[in-house]
Scaffold this motif. Structure first.
Motif, short mmCIF file in Angstrom:
data_model
loop_
_atom_site.label_atom_id
_atom_site.label_comp_id
_atom_site.label_asym_id
_atom_site.label_seq_id
_atom_site.Cartn_x
_atom_site.Cartn_y
_atom_site.Cartn_z
N ARG A 77 -8.89 -6.68 -9.05
CA ARG A 77 -8.54 -5.47 -8.31
C ARG A 77 -8.33 -4.29 -9.23
O ARG A 77 -8.04 -4.46 -10.42
CB ARG A 77 -7.21 -5.69 -7.55
CG ARG A 77 -7.25 -6.78 -6.53
CD ARG A 77 -7.84 -6.27 -5.23
NE ARG A 77 -7.55 -7.17 -4.14
CZ ARG A 77 -7.32 -6.77 -2.89
NH1 ARG A 77 -7.32 -5.50 -2.58
NH2 ARG A 77 -7.10 -7.65 -1.96
N LYS A 78 -8.47 -3.10 -8.66
CA LYS A 78 -8.08 -1.87 -9.36
C LYS A 78 -7.06 -1.15 -8.50
O LYS A 78 -7.23 -1.07 -7.28
CB LYS A 78 -9.30 -0.96 -9.54
CG LYS A 78 -10.23 -1.41 -10.64
CD LYS A 78 -11.42 -0.48 -10.73
CE LYS A 78 -11.27 0.51 -11.86
NZ LYS A 78 -12.57 1.15 -12.20
N TYR A 125 -12.40 -4.08 -4.07
CA TYR A 125 -11.36 -4.32 -5.10
C TYR A 125 -10.36 -3.18 -5.21
O TYR A 125 -9.45 -3.23 -6.02
CB TYR A 125 -12.03 -4.57 -6.46
CG TYR A 125 -13.11 -3.55 -6.80
CD1 TYR A 125 -14.46 -3.85 -6.59
CD2 TYR A 125 -12.78 -2.30 -7.28
CE1 TYR A 125 -15.44 -2.93 -6.87
CE2 TYR A 125 -13.76 -1.37 -7.56
CZ TYR A 125 -15.09 -1.68 -7.35
OH TYR A 125 -16.06 -0.76 -7.62
N VAL A 126 -10.53 -2.12 -4.43
CA VAL A 126 -9.67 -0.94 -4.60
C VAL A 126 -8.39 -1.02 -3.76
O VAL A 126 -8.43 -1.37 -2.59
CB VAL A 126 -10.45 0.36 -4.24
CG1 VAL A 126 -9.49 1.54 -4.04
CG2 VAL A 126 -11.45 0.69 -5.32
N HIS A 170 -5.80 -2.38 1.51
CA HIS A 170 -6.39 -1.40 0.60
C HIS A 170 -5.55 -0.14 0.41
O HIS A 170 -5.75 0.58 -0.55
CB HIS A 170 -7.78 -0.99 1.11
CG HIS A 170 -8.79 -2.06 0.94
ND1 HIS A 170 -9.25 -2.44 -0.29
CD2 HIS A 170 -9.40 -2.86 1.84
CE1 HIS A 170 -10.13 -3.42 -0.14
NE2 HIS A 170 -10.23 -3.69 1.15
N VAL A 179 -5.08 1.56 -3.01
CA VAL A 179 -4.50 2.90 -3.22
C VAL A 179 -3.06 2.88 -2.73
O VAL A 179 -2.78 2.41 -1.62
CB VAL A 179 -5.30 3.97 -2.44
CG1 VAL A 179 -4.64 5.33 -2.61
CG2 VAL A 179 -6.74 4.01 -2.90
N THR A 215 -12.43 7.48 0.94
CA THR A 215 -12.12 6.23 0.26
C THR A 215 -11.36 5.29 1.17
O THR A 215 -11.62 4.08 1.21
CB THR A 215 -11.26 6.51 -1.00
OG1 THR A 215 -12.01 7.35 -1.86
CG2 THR A 215 -10.87 5.24 -1.72
N PRO A 241 -13.20 1.64 1.61
CA PRO A 241 -12.83 1.34 0.22
C PRO A 241 -13.70 0.22 -0.35
O PRO A 241 -14.12 -0.68 0.40
CB PRO A 241 -11.37 0.88 0.35
CG PRO A 241 -11.22 0.40 1.76
CD PRO A 241 -12.23 1.11 2.59
N ASP A 258 -7.51 -0.75 -15.38
CA ASP A 258 -7.64 -0.99 -13.94
C ASP A 258 -6.49 -0.42 -13.14
O ASP A 258 -6.43 -0.55 -11.93
CB ASP A 258 -7.74 -2.51 -13.66
CG ASP A 258 -9.02 -3.10 -14.25
OD1 ASP A 258 -9.99 -2.33 -14.44
OD2 ASP A 258 -9.04 -4.31 -14.54
N GLN A 267 -12.57 8.89 -7.55
CA GLN A 267 -13.59 8.16 -6.79
C GLN A 267 -14.74 7.71 -7.68
O GLN A 267 -15.32 6.64 -7.46
CB GLN A 267 -14.06 9.02 -5.62
CG GLN A 267 -13.00 9.07 -4.52
CD GLN A 267 -13.22 10.14 -3.47
OE1 GLN A 267 -13.73 11.23 -3.76
NE2 GLN A 267 -12.81 9.86 -2.24
N TYR A 291 -4.73 2.28 -7.75
CA TYR A 291 -4.56 3.72 -7.96
C TYR A 291 -3.27 4.17 -7.28
O TYR A 291 -3.14 4.03 -6.05
CB TYR A 291 -5.74 4.48 -7.37
CG TYR A 291 -7.05 4.12 -8.03
CD1 TYR A 291 -7.53 4.87 -9.10
CD2 TYR A 291 -7.78 3.00 -7.62
CE1 TYR A 291 -8.71 4.52 -9.74
CE2 TYR A 291 -8.96 2.65 -8.25
CZ TYR A 291 -9.42 3.41 -9.31
OH TYR A 291 -10.59 3.07 -9.94
N MET A 301 -13.50 4.68 -9.21
CA MET A 301 -13.45 3.59 -8.23
C MET A 301 -14.80 2.90 -8.06
O MET A 301 -14.88 1.75 -7.64
CB MET A 301 -13.01 4.11 -6.86
CG MET A 301 -11.54 4.42 -6.76
SD MET A 301 -11.17 5.20 -5.17
CE MET A 301 -9.41 5.52 -5.35
#
Ligand SMILES: [Zn+2]
Length: 336
Positions: A113-114, A142-143, A27, A145, A135, A139, A79, A101, A116, A104
């Motif tokens: 997934r997304k 799907y996030v 993540h 970072v 976060t 998380p 995304d 957030q 960032y 998110m």
């Protein structure tokens, strides 16, 4: 291959590709390394690999055709987010992280997934880092970072302990030249020195590529040499030509500084060790020999020190024109 268009960093390519093909993408990541080394480009390619909805499980590349891939190419994939510092504040504040957030909380639109990417993670304020920590602690599934940073030590220990750290190493000189070749630099025809480009790039391809017009690699050193030849003997033209060189090339100010320093370095080395030393500006050997003779070792050393000080001041946002003018005067004073 996922990272085909990107230079060097073979180990990182393999590590990240293995994560995607093995479906083991965590993540949170920190992509660490000097500016210009390619951290953001790698983050973007990694993101596309992660988000591709039609990647064949046995292949290590994204499909390039699904909606997510197409939108990534157009840089309009909702995304994917790249967060940079607020221009007026030169920092990333807590409001920015809160907005992130909120985003998110919404599921990805096209893939699984997304992603960032925080472009300059060390620019997050303490408050922003604390907010982001939440976060990283919990998380959404799907996030992902990615914190892009130069100096990871500036991030909270609690953040550092939650990210997978990927360190970008400097490229070799061969890789720098290979990248320049791909951009179509014709060294012979353009009279550009490979040694000088490598010395300037310092293993960071982006530094050399940032100079969009390759003529500059020839033009600035040539001009710089002419200007420096006016320095010994207190020639009046020096002041005018020196300020003009720096002011007309303000866009490439780092390269101008580098070129002048590099020529002085060559002159210093030659004054100290004679004509058989290696030069960064080999193509100007004869002119540098003359400069070394007229300038002498000690004056070359003094001049290098003055320019280094000026460069240090400039990094602290001192007025450029003022600094250039006063540096020219200091250089002339030091010759007396
Ligand atoms: Zn795809």
């Amino acid at each position: 291959m996922l990272f085909d268009g990107l230079y060097g960093q073979n180990e990182i390519k393999k590590t990240l590709t293995d994560m995607i093909t093995g479906d083991r993408v965590g993540h949170a990541f920190a992509f660490c390394g000097p500016t210009g080394i390619g951290r953001k480009s790698f983050a973007r390619a990694f993101a596309q690999g992660i988000m591709c909805a039609q990647r064949h499980p046995d292949e290590d590349d994204c499909c390039g055709a699904c909606v997510g891939c197409t939108l990534m190419k157009n840089q309009t994939n909702p995304d994917f987010s790249l967060i940079m510092e607020d221009e007026d504040k030169n920092s990333i504040g807590v409001e920015t992280i809160r907005a992130l957030q909120e985003d998110m909380a919404k599921a990805p639109e096209y893939g699984m997934r997304k992603v960032y990417v925080i472009g300059v993670a060390e620019k997050m304020t303490l408050e922003a880092q604390n907010a982001l920590l939440k976060t990283l602690e919990e998380p959404a599934e799907y996030v992902v970072v990615i914190l892009v940073c130069t100096n990871i030590a500036l991030l909270l220990e609690t953040i550092r302990s939650r990210v997978v750290r990927i360190d970008f190493a400097r490229n070799s000189d061969q890789e720098v030249i290979c990248a320049m070749d791909r951009q179509g630099v014709d060294y012979g025809a353009q009279g550009v020195s490979k040694t000088l480009i490598c010395a300037y790039a310092d293993g960071i391809i982006g530094r050399a590529l940032d100079i969009a017009d390759f003529e500059i690699f020839k033009q600035i050193p040539t001009e710089a040499l002419e200007v420096l030849s006016l320095l010994p003997g207190g020639k009046v033209d020096f002041l005018i030509r020196f300020t003009r060189l720096f002011e007309q090339n303000e866009e490439n100010r780092e390269f101008v500084f580098f070129s002048v320093l590099s020529l002085l370095r060559d002159a210093m080395t030659m004054a100290r060790y004679g004509n058989r030393c290696d030069l960064q500006n080999e193509q100007f050997r004869r002119e540098i020999e003359r400069l070394a003779e007229t300038l002498g070792y000690h004056h070359a050393v003094d001049s290098i020190r003055i320019l280094n000080d000026a460069w240090g001041l400039l990094r602290r946002n001192i007025n450029y024109k003022l600094m250039v003018g006063s540096t020219a005067i200091k250089l002339q004073e030091a010759m007396k």
